[in-house]
Design a protein around this motif. Structure first.
Motif, PDB file in Angstrom:
ATOM      1  N   ALA A 124       0.610  -1.232   0.172  1.00  0.00           N
ATOM      2  CA  ALA A 124       0.075   0.065   0.235  1.00  0.00           C
ATOM      3  C   ALA A 124       1.069   1.505   0.307  1.00  0.00           C
ATOM      4  CB  ALA A 124      -0.898   0.439   1.102  1.00  0.00           C
ATOM      5  N   LEU A 125       2.094   1.002   0.834  1.00  0.00           N
ATOM      6  CA  LEU A 125       3.193   1.876   0.693  1.00  0.00           C
ATOM      7  C   LEU A 125       3.744   2.698  -0.864  1.00  0.00           C
ATOM      8  CD1 LEU A 125       4.363   4.887   2.594  1.00  0.00           C
ATOM      9  CD2 LEU A 125       5.882   2.896   3.098  1.00  0.00           C
ATOM     10  N   LEU A 126       4.562   1.579  -1.308  1.00  0.00           N
ATOM     11  CA  LEU A 126       4.294   1.437  -2.357  1.00  0.00           C
ATOM     12  C   LEU A 126       3.349   2.134  -3.163  1.00  0.00           C
ATOM     13  CD1 LEU A 126       6.476  -1.833  -2.792  1.00  0.00           C
ATOM     14  CD2 LEU A 126       7.175   0.337  -2.382  1.00  0.00           C
ATOM     15  N   ASN A 127       2.157   2.108  -3.353  1.00  0.00           N
ATOM     16  CA  ASN A 127       1.324   2.688  -4.587  1.00  0.00           C
ATOM     17  C   ASN A 127       0.984   3.892  -3.582  1.00  0.00           C
ATOM     18  OD1 ASN A 127       0.551   0.600  -6.336  1.00  0.00           O
ATOM     19  ND2 ASN A 127      -0.465  -0.537  -4.690  1.00  0.00           N
ATOM     20  N   GLN A 128       1.007   3.999  -2.902  1.00  0.00           N
ATOM     21  CA  GLN A 128       1.298   5.185  -2.391  1.00  0.00           C
ATOM     22  C   GLN A 128       2.374   6.639  -3.141  1.00  0.00           C
ATOM     23  OE1 GLN A 128       0.455   7.061   1.715  1.00  0.00           O
ATOM     24  NE2 GLN A 128      -1.433   4.597   1.902  1.00  0.00           N
ATOM     25  N   ILE A 129       3.361   6.197  -2.675  1.00  0.00           N
ATOM     26  CA  ILE A 129       4.344   6.531  -3.869  1.00  0.00           C
ATOM     27  C   ILE A 129       4.195   6.665  -5.166  1.00  0.00           C
ATOM     28  CG2 ILE A 129       7.153   6.282  -3.798  1.00  0.00           C
ATOM     29  CD1 ILE A 129       7.543   4.703  -1.468  1.00  0.00           C
ATOM     30  N   TYR A 130       3.847   5.470  -5.770  1.00  0.00           N
ATOM     31  CA  TYR A 130       3.335   5.546  -6.797  1.00  0.00           C
ATOM     32  C   TYR A 130       2.605   6.614  -7.423  1.00  0.00           C
ATOM     33  CZ  TYR A 130       6.753   1.582  -7.316  1.00  0.00           C
ATOM     34  OH  TYR A 130       7.884   0.596  -7.139  1.00  0.00           O
ATOM     35  N   ASP A 131       2.235   7.068  -6.840  1.00  0.00           N
ATOM     36  CA  ASP A 131      -0.054   8.067  -7.424  1.00  0.00           C
ATOM     37  C   ASP A 131       1.242   9.312  -6.638  1.00  0.00           C
ATOM     38  OD1 ASP A 131      -1.402   5.661  -7.017  1.00  0.00           O
ATOM     39  OD2 ASP A 131      -2.160   5.986  -5.053  1.00  0.00           O
ATOM     40  N   ARG A 132       1.708   9.730  -6.694  1.00  0.00           N
ATOM     41  CA  ARG A 132       2.899  10.103  -6.996  1.00  0.00           C
ATOM     42  C   ARG A 132       3.835  10.503  -7.703  1.00  0.00           C
ATOM     43  NH1 ARG A 132       0.913  10.032  -2.477  1.00  0.00           N
ATOM     44  NH2 ARG A 132      -0.270  11.664  -0.749  1.00  0.00           N
ATOM     45  N   LEU A 133       4.424   9.389  -7.905  1.00  0.00           N
ATOM     46  CA  LEU A 133       5.643   9.629  -8.627  1.00  0.00           C
ATOM     47  C   LEU A 133       5.538   9.765 -10.110  1.00  0.00           C
ATOM     48  CD1 LEU A 133       9.022   9.682  -8.597  1.00  0.00           C
ATOM     49  CD2 LEU A 133       8.705   6.804  -9.040  1.00  0.00           C
ATOM     50  N   ARG A 134       4.460   8.999 -10.456  1.00  0.00           N
ATOM     51  CA  ARG A 134       3.743   9.349 -11.812  1.00  0.00           C
ATOM     52  C   ARG A 134       3.799  10.915 -12.701  1.00  0.00           C
ATOM     53  NH1 ARG A 134      -1.923   9.963 -12.444  1.00  0.00           N
ATOM     54  NH2 ARG A 134      -1.914   8.784 -14.357  1.00  0.00           N
TER      55      ARG A 134
END
Length: 207
Positions: A124-134
């Motif tokens: 879940a934390l990885l996907n939070q990071i990816y939501d911003r990184l994209r």
């Protein structure tokens, strides 16, 4: 779009551990990242549907390697029903998908590293990071695209275009609708509301 998986096994390839699904558009370099619990096709397919829903353009084709997470009846039938071209790399020819694999280190390894991630909380934390990184990747990070490669004997010469962000490539494309361009500019302003480009600058003519 090219598809690839990046493993987060921490150097121990036993048991279940997370992967990052990397999807990159060859033409614009638009890139999406999503973490999945393992390589099971159901997780990969689920996140691929989410990635498709986020794309600012129509998904016309996908290209992947020969892993079972991609080469399976579920994804094949889906592509057939949605009229999406489905191709795969030749065996032992990793360079068939090089435009996606180069993003593995550039965006996944440099920002997430090589540690093992396996718990639901970590995913879940990885996907939070990816939501911003994209947003950083697609609206603010310019990259050059290889447009020609020539070989003379042992010497290889590569020619690249001018660096642009994926958003700028879409805005410069003649076959992208004016409605889509308006939505991209609106999204850019919502991502960086403090940014006020000077009149006549490249950003005022792009995002």
């Amino acid at each position: 779009m090219g598809l690839d998986l990046v493993g987060h096994d921490g150097g121990v390839a036993s048991g279940d551990f997370a992967f990052t699904l990397v999807a990159t558009d060859r033409r614009t370099q638009w890139t999406e990242l999503r973490a999945v619990p393992n390589k099971a096709q159901k997780w990969v397919f689920q996140e691929l549907l989410l990635i498709r829903s986020r794309l600012p353009f129509q998904l016309q084709g996908i290209h992947c390697d020969n892993g079972s997470e991609f080469i399976n009846n579920q994804l094949y039938r889906y592509c057939q029903s949605e009229r999406i071209d489905f191709t795969r790399s030749r065996t032992y020819r990793k360079n068939d998908n090089n435009f996606t694999e180069q993003k593995n280190n550039e965006w996944v390894r440099k920002h997430v590293g090589y540690l093992r991630h396996e718990t639901p909380e970590e995913i879940a934390l990885l996907n939070q990071i990816y939501d911003r990184l994209r947003l950083l990747i697609n609206f603010f990070h310019p990259s050059a695209r290889l447009i020609e490669k020539t070989r003379q004997g042992a010497r290889v010469t590569r020619r690249y275009d001018a660096p642009q962000t994926p958003c700028q490539r879409l805005l410069a494309a003649d076959d992208v609708s004016s409605d889509l361009k308006r939505r991209l500019r609106r999204q850019f302003r919502s991502v960086e509301p403090r940014r006020a480009p000077a009149r006549g600058s490249s950003l005022s003519a792009a995002p």
